[in-house]
Design a protein around this motif. Structure first.
Motif, PDB file in Angstrom:
ATOM      1  N   ASP A  63      60.383  72.458   3.863  1.00 56.96           N
ATOM      2  CA  ASP A  63      60.209  72.252   2.420  1.00 56.96           C
ATOM      3  C   ASP A  63      60.794  70.914   1.972  1.00 56.96           C
ATOM      4  O   ASP A  63      60.190  70.211   1.152  1.00 56.96           O
ATOM      5  N   ILE A  64      61.944  70.556   2.493  1.00 56.23           N
ATOM      6  CA  ILE A  64      62.572  69.283   2.149  1.00 56.23           C
ATOM      7  C   ILE A  64      61.706  68.121   2.638  1.00 56.23           C
ATOM      8  O   ILE A  64      61.538  67.117   1.939  1.00 56.23           O
ATOM      9  N   THR A  65      61.144  68.267   3.830  1.00 57.28           N
ATOM     10  CA  THR A  65      60.244  67.241   4.367  1.00 57.28           C
ATOM     11  C   THR A  65      59.085  67.003   3.415  1.00 57.28           C
ATOM     12  O   THR A  65      58.736  65.855   3.118  1.00 57.28           O
ATOM     13  N   PHE A  66      58.518  68.082   2.902  1.00 57.21           N
ATOM     14  CA  PHE A  66      57.414  67.924   1.953  1.00 57.21           C
ATOM     15  C   PHE A  66      57.893  67.248   0.671  1.00 57.21           C
ATOM     16  O   PHE A  66      57.210  66.365   0.139  1.00 57.21           O
ATOM     17  N   LEU A  67      59.054  67.629   0.162  1.00 57.19           N
ATOM     18  CA  LEU A  67      59.573  66.994  -1.055  1.00 57.19           C
ATOM     19  C   LEU A  67      59.803  65.500  -0.845  1.00 57.19           C
ATOM     20  O   LEU A  67      59.534  64.690  -1.742  1.00 57.19           O
ATOM     21  N   ILE A  68      60.291  65.131   0.320  1.00 60.78           N
ATOM     22  CA  ILE A  68      60.501  63.713   0.641  1.00 60.78           C
ATOM     23  C   ILE A  68      59.152  62.987   0.644  1.00 60.78           C
ATOM     24  O   ILE A  68      58.995  61.936   0.007  1.00 60.78           O
ATOM     25  N   LEU A  69      58.184  63.551   1.353  1.00 61.98           N
ATOM     26  CA  LEU A  69      56.868  62.913   1.421  1.00 61.98           C
ATOM     27  C   LEU A  69      56.190  62.875   0.053  1.00 61.98           C
ATOM     28  O   LEU A  69      55.535  61.888  -0.288  1.00 61.98           O
ATOM     29  N   GLN A  70      56.374  63.910  -0.724  1.00 65.65           N
ATOM     30  CA  GLN A  70      55.799  63.963  -2.068  1.00 65.65           C
ATOM     31  C   GLN A  70      56.382  62.852  -2.946  1.00 65.65           C
ATOM     32  O   GLN A  70      55.658  62.155  -3.655  1.00 65.65           O
ATOM     33  N   ARG A  71      57.695  62.669  -2.866  1.00 69.77           N
ATOM     34  CA  ARG A  71      58.339  61.621  -3.668  1.00 69.77           C
ATOM     35  C   ARG A  71      57.944  60.230  -3.180  1.00 69.77           C
ATOM     36  O   ARG A  71      57.679  59.329  -3.986  1.00 69.77           O
ATOM     37  N   GLU A  72      57.863  60.056  -1.866  1.00 66.93           N
ATOM     38  CA  GLU A  72      57.420  58.770  -1.318  1.00 66.93           C
ATOM     39  C   GLU A  72      55.980  58.490  -1.750  1.00 66.93           C
ATOM     40  O   GLU A  72      55.628  57.356  -2.061  1.00 66.93           O
ATOM     41  N   TRP A  73      55.156  59.528  -1.786  1.00 66.76           N
ATOM     42  CA  TRP A  73      53.773  59.372  -2.228  1.00 66.76           C
ATOM     43  C   TRP A  73      53.732  58.907  -3.687  1.00 66.76           C
ATOM     44  O   TRP A  73      52.939  58.043  -4.048  1.00 66.76           O
ATOM     45  N   GLN A  74      54.587  59.467  -4.532  1.00 72.36           N
ATOM     46  CA  GLN A  74      54.646  59.034  -5.927  1.00 72.36           C
ATOM     47  C   GLN A  74      54.916  57.537  -6.010  1.00 72.36           C
ATOM     48  O   GLN A  74      54.277  56.824  -6.790  1.00 72.36           O
ATOM     49  N   LYS A  75      55.884  57.069  -5.241  1.00 74.94           N
ATOM     50  CA  LYS A  75      56.247  55.646  -5.255  1.00 74.94           C
ATOM     51  C   LYS A  75      55.064  54.777  -4.827  1.00 74.94           C
ATOM     52  O   LYS A  75      54.743  53.772  -5.478  1.00 74.94           O
ATOM     53  N   VAL A  76      54.417  55.157  -3.726  1.00 69.41           N
ATOM     54  CA  VAL A  76      53.306  54.373  -3.191  1.00 69.41           C
ATOM     55  C   VAL A  76      52.119  54.376  -4.164  1.00 69.41           C
ATOM     56  O   VAL A  76      51.518  53.336  -4.435  1.00 69.41           O
ATOM     57  N   TRP A  77      51.811  55.533  -4.701  1.00 68.51           N
ATOM     58  CA  TRP A  77      50.701  55.650  -5.635  1.00 68.51           C
ATOM     59  C   TRP A  77      50.955  54.791  -6.868  1.00 68.51           C
ATOM     60  O   TRP A  77      50.086  54.053  -7.313  1.00 68.51           O
ATOM     61  N   TYR A  78      52.158  54.890  -7.409  1.00 67.42           N
ATOM     62  CA  TYR A  78      52.504  54.141  -8.611  1.00 67.42           C
ATOM     63  C   TYR A  78      52.410  52.631  -8.347  1.00 67.42           C
ATOM     64  O   TYR A  78      51.850  51.883  -9.154  1.00 67.42           O
ATOM     65  N   LYS A  79      52.948  52.179  -7.221  1.00 66.08           N
ATOM     66  CA  LYS A  79      52.886  50.742  -6.893  1.00 66.08           C
ATOM     67  C   LYS A  79      51.442  50.277  -6.734  1.00 66.08           C
ATOM     68  O   LYS A  79      51.121  49.142  -7.079  1.00 66.08           O
ATOM     69  N   SER A  80      50.582  51.130  -6.216  1.00 60.29           N
ATOM     70  CA  SER A  80      49.185  50.727  -6.038  1.00 60.29           C
ATOM     71  C   SER A  80      48.450  50.623  -7.366  1.00 60.29           C
ATOM     72  O   SER A  80      47.471  49.895  -7.478  1.00 60.29           O
ATOM     73  N   LYS A  81      48.907  51.344  -8.350  1.00 63.42           N
ATOM     74  CA  LYS A  81      48.248  51.360  -9.660  1.00 63.42           C
ATOM     75  C   LYS A  81      48.790  50.304 -10.617  1.00 63.42           C
ATOM     76  O   LYS A  81      48.160  49.963 -11.593  1.00 63.42           O
ATOM     77  N   HIS A  82      49.998  49.811 -10.339  1.00 63.33           N
ATOM     78  CA  HIS A  82      50.637  48.877 -11.286  1.00 63.33           C
ATOM     79  C   HIS A  82      51.102  47.618 -10.624  1.00 63.33           C
ATOM     80  O   HIS A  82      51.407  47.447  -9.568  1.00 63.33           O
TER      81      HIS A  82
END
Length: 115
Positions: A96-115
């Motif tokens: 579960d923690i692994t998924f939370l880490i990947l989920q948060r990293e995904w947020q960062k990457v997605w946001y940087k790609s959009k802005h």
């Protein structure tokens, strides 16, 4: 942005937007800053990514708890999300923690790609 609810959705979304490699780069950056001895190749398959990261998280929880907490801080995983997890089984917790880490990293990457 709606967050992926599971690992498979996260990978599908990352591949669809051609951001999977950037996800690994971001993860490597935060692992380095958290002083966790793991560097993933950009060509790492998603299943390997999940297993290697989960194994690392499991090891940190079991043997280097302060490094585990440092990783969560570096990645910026929500404390409320971590506290809401079932903590009886360390293997399930590490998954579960692994998924939370990947989920948060995904947020960062997605946001940087959009802005």
């Amino acid at each position: 942005m709606t967050l992926p609810v599971n690992f498979e959705d996260l990978i599908v979304e990352a591949n669809k937007l051609k951001l999977y490699k950037k996800l690994i780069v971001q993860l490597n950056k935060d692992l380095l800053f958290a002083n966790v001895d793991l560097e993933l190749n950009e060509d790492t398959l998603p299943t390997s990514l999940k297993l290697v990261l989960q194994d690392t998280v499991f090891h940190l929880i079991q043997h280097k708890f302060s490094d585990y907490l440092n990783l969560l801080y570096q990645v910026d995983v929500s404390e409320n999300k971590v506290r809401s997890l079932e903590t009886e089984d360390v293997v399930k917790l590490s998954e579960d923690i692994t998924f939370l880490i990947l989920q948060r990293e995904w947020q960062k990457v997605w946001y940087k790609s959009k802005h």
